[in-house]
Design a protein around this motif. Structure first.
Motif, PDB file in Angstrom:
ATOM      1  N   ARG A   1      -7.969  12.443 -11.840  1.00 18.13           N
ATOM      2  CA  ARG A   1      -8.107  12.003 -10.353  1.00 18.13           C
ATOM      3  C   ARG A   1      -8.189  10.496 -10.177  1.00 18.13           C
ATOM      4  NH1 ARG A   1     -10.381  15.379  -6.163  1.00 18.13           N
ATOM      5  NH2 ARG A   1     -11.057  13.508  -5.382  1.00 18.13           N
ATOM      6  N   ILE A   2      -8.772   9.868 -11.162  1.00 12.19           N
ATOM      7  CA  ILE A   2      -8.901   8.535 -11.595  1.00 12.19           C
ATOM      8  C   ILE A   2      -7.538   7.811 -11.680  1.00 12.19           C
ATOM      9  CG2 ILE A   2      -9.975   6.511 -12.748  1.00 12.19           C
ATOM     10  CD1 ILE A   2     -12.340   8.075 -12.986  1.00 12.19           C
ATOM     11  N   ALA A   3      -6.799   8.319 -12.417  1.00  8.12           N
ATOM     12  CA  ALA A   3      -5.685   7.956 -12.927  1.00  8.12           C
ATOM     13  C   ALA A   3      -4.564   7.986 -11.539  1.00  8.12           C
ATOM     14  CB  ALA A   3      -4.847   8.565 -13.885  1.00  8.12           C
ATOM     15  N   LEU A   4      -4.543   9.208 -10.858  1.00  7.38           N
ATOM     16  CA  LEU A   4      -3.719   9.180  -9.767  1.00  7.38           C
ATOM     17  C   LEU A   4      -4.043   8.284  -8.552  1.00  7.38           C
ATOM     18  CD1 LEU A   4      -3.417  13.055  -9.516  1.00  7.38           C
ATOM     19  CD2 LEU A   4      -1.432  11.432 -10.152  1.00  7.38           C
ATOM     20  N   ARG A   5      -5.438   8.179  -8.321  1.00  2.00           N
ATOM     21  CA  ARG A   5      -5.930   7.197  -7.272  1.00  2.00           C
ATOM     22  C   ARG A   5      -5.752   5.803  -7.643  1.00  2.00           C
ATOM     23  NH1 ARG A   5      -7.254   7.594  -1.836  1.00  2.00           N
ATOM     24  NH2 ARG A   5      -7.591   5.565  -1.653  1.00  2.00           N
ATOM     25  N   ALA A   6      -5.601   5.358  -9.008  1.00  2.19           N
ATOM     26  CA  ALA A   6      -5.444   3.865  -9.394  1.00  2.19           C
ATOM     27  C   ALA A   6      -3.878   3.691  -9.070  1.00  2.19           C
ATOM     28  CB  ALA A   6      -5.611   3.769 -10.819  1.00  2.19           C
ATOM     29  N   ALA A   7      -3.131   4.829  -9.272  1.00  8.25           N
ATOM     30  CA  ALA A   7      -1.611   4.429  -9.041  1.00  8.25           C
ATOM     31  C   ALA A   7      -1.240   4.370  -7.710  1.00  8.25           C
ATOM     32  CB  ALA A   7      -0.804   5.707  -9.773  1.00  8.25           C
ATOM     33  N   PHE A   8      -1.972   5.302  -6.984  1.00  7.91           N
ATOM     34  CA  PHE A   8      -1.734   5.251  -5.459  1.00  7.91           C
ATOM     35  C   PHE A   8      -2.161   3.879  -4.927  1.00  7.91           C
ATOM     36  CE2 PHE A   8      -3.412   6.055  -1.131  1.00  7.91           C
ATOM     37  CZ  PHE A   8      -1.972   6.553  -0.558  1.00  7.91           C
ATOM     38  N   ASP A   9      -3.542   3.346  -5.288  1.00  8.57           N
ATOM     39  CA  ASP A   9      -3.802   2.086  -4.975  1.00  8.57           C
ATOM     40  C   ASP A   9      -2.931   1.001  -5.185  1.00  8.57           C
ATOM     41  OD1 ASP A   9      -5.923   3.425  -3.596  1.00  8.57           O
ATOM     42  OD2 ASP A   9      -7.289   2.899  -5.302  1.00  8.57           O
ATOM     43  N   ALA A  10      -2.428   1.262  -6.437  1.00  8.86           N
ATOM     44  CA  ALA A  10      -1.386   0.050  -6.972  1.00  8.86           C
ATOM     45  C   ALA A  10       0.136   0.040  -5.854  1.00  8.86           C
ATOM     46  CB  ALA A  10      -0.906   0.181  -8.238  1.00  8.86           C
ATOM     47  N   VAL A  11       0.327   1.125  -5.741  1.00 11.12           N
ATOM     48  CA  VAL A  11       1.516   1.128  -4.581  1.00 11.12           C
ATOM     49  C   VAL A  11       1.109   0.855  -3.354  1.00 11.12           C
ATOM     50  CG1 VAL A  11       2.917   2.883  -3.385  1.00 11.12           C
ATOM     51  CG2 VAL A  11       2.570   3.163  -5.770  1.00 11.12           C
ATOM     52  N   LEU A  12      -0.057   0.780  -2.866  1.00 12.45           N
ATOM     53  CA  LEU A  12      -0.499   0.219  -1.544  1.00 12.45           C
ATOM     54  C   LEU A  12      -0.398  -1.131  -1.659  1.00 12.45           C
ATOM     55  CD1 LEU A  12      -3.167   2.666  -0.336  1.00 12.45           C
ATOM     56  CD2 LEU A  12      -0.768   2.598   0.657  1.00 12.45           C
ATOM     57  N   VAL A  13      -0.976  -1.699  -2.744  1.00  8.46           N
ATOM     58  CA  VAL A  13      -1.139  -3.117  -3.147  1.00  8.46           C
ATOM     59  C   VAL A  13       0.243  -3.745  -2.909  1.00  8.46           C
ATOM     60  CG1 VAL A  13      -1.812  -5.104  -4.698  1.00  8.46           C
ATOM     61  CG2 VAL A  13      -3.652  -3.251  -4.091  1.00  8.46           C
ATOM     62  N   MET A  14       0.974  -2.949  -3.611  1.00 12.28           N
ATOM     63  CA  MET A  14       2.490  -3.700  -3.787  1.00 12.28           C
ATOM     64  C   MET A  14       3.318  -3.738  -2.115  1.00 12.28           C
ATOM     65  SD  MET A  14       2.885  -4.291  -6.912  1.00 12.28           S
ATOM     66  CE  MET A  14       4.448  -4.352  -7.720  1.00 12.28           C
ATOM     67  N   LEU A  15       2.898  -2.619  -1.695  1.00 11.12           N
ATOM     68  CA  LEU A  15       3.446  -2.513  -0.132  1.00 11.12           C
ATOM     69  C   LEU A  15       2.871  -3.541   0.579  1.00 11.12           C
ATOM     70  CD1 LEU A  15       5.180  -0.851   1.641  1.00 11.12           C
ATOM     71  CD2 LEU A  15       3.335   0.489   2.213  1.00 11.12           C
TER      72      LEU A  15
END
Length: 77
Positions: free
Chosen positions: A47-61
Motif C-alpha cells: 500500500r505504501i509503494a502504490l501510494r508513493a507511486a500515485f503521489d509521484a504521478v500527481l506531483v508530476m502532473l
C-alpha cells in the motif's frame, strides 16, 4: 436435445462430512503459509509503494500544469 439440468453429484462417502472443505490450490496454500505479521507487513508495504507511486504521478502532473501556465501569460490575468 440436452437435459436442462445436470445430474446431481454422487453422495459423499459414508462418514464424510458433506460440506468438508477441499484442499486449496497450491498457489493459495503457499500464500496461506505466511504468518499474520508477514502478511500484514507485505500488505502495508504494498500500500505504501502504490501510494508513493500515485503521489509521484500527481506531483508530476501539478508540475507540468505549473510550467504550462507559467509559459502562457494570458493565464496570469
Amino acid at each position: 436435445m440436452a437435459a436442462p439440468f445436470s445430474p446431481s453429484p454422487s453422495p459423499p462417502p459414508q462418514g464424510a462430512c458433506r460440506h468438508a472443505r477441499s484442499q486449496p490450490p497450491a498457489r493459495l496454500a503457499l500464500i496461506a503459509l505466511g504468518t499474520v505479521l508477514t502478511q500484514s507487513l507485505v500488505l502495508g508495504l504494498t500500500r505504501i509503494a502504490l501510494r508513493a507511486a500515485f503521489d509521484a504521478v500527481l506531483v508530476m502532473l501539478a508540475g507540468s500544469i505549473a510550467v504550462f501556465m507559467a509559459q502562457r501569460p494570458p493565464w496570469q490575468r
